[in-house]
Design a protein around this motif. Structure first.
Motif, PDB file in Angstrom:
ATOM      1  N   THR A  37       0.683  -1.244  -0.218  1.00 23.86           N
ATOM      2  CA  THR A  37      -0.386   0.390  -0.428  1.00 23.86           C
ATOM      3  C   THR A  37       1.230   0.797   0.390  1.00 23.86           C
ATOM      4  O   THR A  37       0.893   2.251  -0.853  1.00 23.86           O
ATOM      5  CB  THR A  37      -1.097   0.023   0.903  1.00 23.86           C
ATOM      6  OG1 THR A  37      -1.728  -1.266   1.373  1.00 23.86           O
ATOM      7  CG2 THR A  37      -1.840   1.591   1.056  1.00 23.86           C
ATOM      8  N   ILE A  80       2.137   2.160  -3.687  1.00 21.74           N
ATOM      9  CA  ILE A  80       0.587   2.969  -4.254  1.00 21.74           C
ATOM     10  C   ILE A  80       0.454   4.121  -4.074  1.00 21.74           C
ATOM     11  O   ILE A  80       0.894   4.906  -4.842  1.00 21.74           O
ATOM     12  CB  ILE A  80      -0.598   1.815  -4.064  1.00 21.74           C
ATOM     13  CG1 ILE A  80      -0.350   0.532  -4.619  1.00 21.74           C
ATOM     14  CG2 ILE A  80      -1.251   2.583  -4.537  1.00 21.74           C
ATOM     15  CD1 ILE A  80      -1.589  -0.790  -4.393  1.00 21.74           C
ATOM     16  N   HIS A 100       3.393   6.969  -4.984  1.00 23.71           N
ATOM     17  CA  HIS A 100       3.742   6.641  -6.901  1.00 23.71           C
ATOM     18  C   HIS A 100       2.042   7.945  -7.071  1.00 23.71           C
ATOM     19  O   HIS A 100       2.702   8.480  -7.793  1.00 23.71           O
ATOM     20  CB  HIS A 100       3.176   5.352  -7.362  1.00 23.71           C
ATOM     21  CG  HIS A 100       4.933   4.730  -7.012  1.00 23.71           C
ATOM     22  ND1 HIS A 100       5.475   4.760  -7.871  1.00 23.71           N
ATOM     23  CD2 HIS A 100       4.892   3.483  -7.129  1.00 23.71           C
ATOM     24  CE1 HIS A 100       6.642   3.860  -8.120  1.00 23.71           C
ATOM     25  NE2 HIS A 100       6.210   2.492  -7.318  1.00 23.71           N
TER      26      HIS A 100
END
Length: 137
Positions: A111, A114, A117
């Motif tokens: 997580t 993610i 990014h």
């Protein structure tokens, strides 16, 4: 953006690996961490990190206070779900505040990647709108 980096003892190596891998992204932001985690990240990466107390000594609560004042934009907290923590009530309170104030939270490497990014692509710009609306910026 203001980012909190927290890791339980058995997860500190993962946090160091994460911070090292994403140092080019993290260095563009204001970083906050609990004591030992912040020290180890700074030593490994050279990143500038505002360090609070160690988690068991109140660092989780210090970061929680920033969240309660809408002064934190993201929390990356690598938790160890298999080891009892002496300051578990503080951890629970921190996680509750993250939910109350809709602060993006990652509790594991997948997580966190993610979120980092998305941050790099500008997908967390809505946090600036929230702060502007509340007059906190």
């Amino acid at each position: 953006m203001k980012i909190a980096l927290i890791a339980h003892d058995k997860k500190k190596p993962d946090m160091i690996q994460f911070a090292t891998a994403y140092e080019p992204i993290l260095k563009k932001h204001e970083l906050y961490a609990t004591g030992t985690t912040g020290l180890r990240i700074a030593e490994a990466t050279g990143l500038n990190i505002h360090r609070y107390q160690s988690g068991p000594l109140g660092g989780d609560q210090e970061i929680g206070a920033m969240i309660a004042q809408n002064q934190m934009d993201m929390v990356i907290f690598f938790r160890d779900p298999l080891t009892a923590q002496p300051h578990e009530p503080d951890v629970t309170a921190l996680l509750r505040l993250v939910d109350v104030y809709s602060i993006p939270l990652a509790t594991n490497m997948g997580t966190a990647e993610i979120l980092i990014h998305g941050l790099d692509r500008g997908e967390l710009g809505w946090r600036n709108l929230v702060k502007e609306k509340e007059g906190d910026q």
